[in-house]
Design a protein around this motif. Structure first.
Motif, PDB file in Angstrom:
ATOM      1  N   THR A  27       0.812  -1.222   0.000  1.00 56.72           N
ATOM      2  CA  THR A  27       0.000   0.000   0.000  1.00 56.72           C
ATOM      3  C   THR A  27       0.847   1.274   0.000  1.00 56.72           C
ATOM      4  N   HIS A  28       0.157   2.395  -0.219  1.00 55.43           N
ATOM      5  CA  HIS A  28       0.819   3.690  -0.403  1.00 55.43           C
ATOM      6  C   HIS A  28       1.707   4.082   0.780  1.00 55.43           C
ATOM      7  N   ASP A  29       1.355   3.587   1.990  1.00 51.28           N
ATOM      8  CA  ASP A  29       2.155   3.953   3.165  1.00 51.28           C
ATOM      9  C   ASP A  29       3.335   3.003   3.383  1.00 51.28           C
ATOM     10  N   GLU A  42      -4.525  -6.910   1.289  1.00 52.90           N
ATOM     11  CA  GLU A  42      -3.963  -5.580   1.042  1.00 52.90           C
ATOM     12  C   GLU A  42      -3.726  -5.310  -0.443  1.00 52.90           C
ATOM     13  N   ALA A  53      -4.946  -1.786  -2.160  1.00 52.66           N
ATOM     14  CA  ALA A  53      -3.869  -0.796  -2.204  1.00 52.66           C
ATOM     15  C   ALA A  53      -4.106   0.342  -3.202  1.00 52.66           C
ATOM     16  N   PHE A  77      -3.823   7.646   6.221  1.00 47.97           N
ATOM     17  CA  PHE A  77      -4.466   6.362   5.925  1.00 47.97           C
ATOM     18  C   PHE A  77      -3.454   5.249   6.169  1.00 47.97           C
ATOM     19  N   GLY A  78      -3.809   4.298   7.012  1.00 48.44           N
ATOM     20  CA  GLY A  78      -2.960   3.135   7.228  1.00 48.44           C
ATOM     21  C   GLY A  78      -3.720   1.874   6.850  1.00 48.44           C
ATOM     22  N   SER A  79      -3.003   0.855   6.416  1.00 54.40           N
ATOM     23  CA  SER A  79      -3.679  -0.415   6.145  1.00 54.40           C
ATOM     24  C   SER A  79      -2.899  -1.522   6.823  1.00 54.40           C
ATOM     25  N   TYR A  80      -3.613  -2.392   7.520  1.00 54.31           N
ATOM     26  CA  TYR A  80      -2.994  -3.410   8.349  1.00 54.31           C
ATOM     27  C   TYR A  80      -3.593  -4.767   8.015  1.00 54.31           C
ATOM     28  N   PRO A  81      -2.794  -5.636   7.405  1.00 55.50           N
ATOM     29  CA  PRO A  81      -3.304  -6.924   6.962  1.00 55.50           C
ATOM     30  C   PRO A  81      -3.627  -7.840   8.137  1.00 55.50           C
ATOM     31  N   ASN A  98      -7.423  -4.177   7.690  1.00 57.17           N
ATOM     32  CA  ASN A  98      -8.014  -3.083   8.452  1.00 57.17           C
ATOM     33  C   ASN A  98      -7.495  -1.775   7.883  1.00 57.17           C
ATOM     34  N   VAL A 154      -7.281   2.074   8.416  1.00 61.05           N
ATOM     35  CA  VAL A 154      -7.428   3.015   9.519  1.00 61.05           C
ATOM     36  C   VAL A 154      -7.203   4.429   8.995  1.00 61.05           C
TER      37      VAL A 154
END
Lengths: 263, 263
Positions: A98-100, B206, B210, B225-229, B239, B241
């Protein structure tokens, strides 16, 4: 006087068979934990504690840890500070799709090398997606971007590899994957003498222990002496921990400690 | 398509009543964890996670954490780097009575100010020892050494105070005492807008999330923006966030996220 209780153990449980390398100082290491979710308190990091235990067992001295957010400038600055200060740097987090997830390009930038999709990394991902019937897409392909000159670190859990560039070892943040990558990395690193420790549990507060302990620490300056207060059933006590790589010296220090505090 | 699940919450549970300070960026902070026992893996630090949650609730942005051993040069260098880079620095560990407790003189050295036993700190300790019938000795008196110009931080557990010198707040490492000192400190710090967050649980990996998520993050560049697999029952999920201080913007972003991934 109170009776002390001996506890003998490796600082991290379970000794590795490691050849002794006398008079060679252990390699040093630092860790860089990357992720907003750690600093915001959403997620409690567990990778640092795992790495600390594994390195101690492997005879690598973890000297510093830094935790920074998903911020380009912060990551690049930390990578450069740590890679020049220590023999090894392990990073965790920020290598997903992902972008982050910006760790890989930040490490490339810190070293001043290009980064691009590499064929061996792409093939590993493609084989993994083929097995699970998942489609490769642009986001997933980001995970095959590897800085020039890096060596891949195997990811037996979800395929997307980590990598080592110079002395910087870049790993996933998901604990299960991080731990698998650490195991893979450690099989390739030359460790030193495992850090041994012995603990004397003293039924007295730190304030009673401090002066004689300080004198002993000066006398055994090749060992590290730590004292950790505890409270149990309303009474104060102190765990005195002696650390070093020479078992004979540790025994000598423990004999003296026991004479001071043990009975 | 899968159905998303909304979770609305403060990033750290439990909102504080805080007056909104529009257009004022939140104060920034760093933490310095001091102690060999953390880096050797003997002890798992819990203070960092506690401070992260409390600062998030209080509207103070924790931007960096460093962990160093009980080493004079390492502590002084870290204190100086962090105090110049952030509005606040919190240290934990190394303020007890034993020879390895060197935080207070290191902080004094970093600021270039003298340190000595201070009468108010000594009086606090003396009163505490008088109550418990304990004797003051030289080691215990070390805990009354306070750098010139510092303000004491109350320790309701074991009396030995922490202190604030400039923007550096020096606290004990024992979690119960650390947490009490944080509570005491926070009552004196001006916070900003608490960091709010909302989470969308998406039943897709993810790699599927993405690309649209990255585009949305660019559009809502005032939010993080966060993404948590995660993996549950063999299926991959993510998730997502969203974090920010403006509840209206968060709602707008969640509406868009839900349209993308929610059903």
């Amino acid at each position: 006087m109170e009776r002390g209780l001996y506890v003998n153990h490796l600082e991290a449980q379970g000794a590795r068979d490691t050849k002794e390398v006398p008079h060679m100082p252990n390699p040093t290491a630092a860790m860089l934990v990357i992720g907003d979710e750690i600093l915001s308190g959403r997620t409690r990091d567990s990778n640092m504690h795992h790495l600390a235990q594994e390195f101690t067992r492997h005879g690598i001295d973890l000297r510093e840890v830094r935790m920074v957010s998903d911020d380009r400038a912060a990551i690049v600055a930390a990578v450069n500070a740590l890679r020049h200060g220590f023999d090894h740097v392990v990073t965790s987090g920020g290598i997903g799709p992902t972008h982050d997830d910006i760790t890989a390009p930040c490490v490339a930038e810190a070293f001043g090398v290009p980064i691009s999709v590499r064929e061996d990394a792409r093939a590993i991902l493609q084989a993994h997606y083929d097995r699970s019937g998942t489609e490769m897409n642009e986001a997933r392909l980001r995970m095959a971007r590897i800085p020039d000159g890096a060596t891949l670190i195997d990811n037996p859990i979800s395929a997307a590899p980590g990598f080592s560039l110079g002395n910087v070892h870049v790993m996933a943040g998901v604990p299960q994957i991080f731990e698998a990558m650490v195991a893979s990395l450690l099989s390739t690193l030359v460790g030193g003498a495992p850090l041994l420790s012995q603990t004397l549990r003293v039924q007295r507060g730190e304030g009673m222990v401090a002066e004689p302990l300080g004198a002993l620490a000066e006398e055994f300056s090749d060992l590290q002496f730590g004292s950790y207060p505890f409270q149990k059933d309303g009474a104060f006590g102190t765990n005195v921990v002696v650390r070093g790589t020479d078992a004979g010296r540790l025994d000598a220090a423990m004999t003296r400690l026991n004479a001071l505090f043990g009975d």
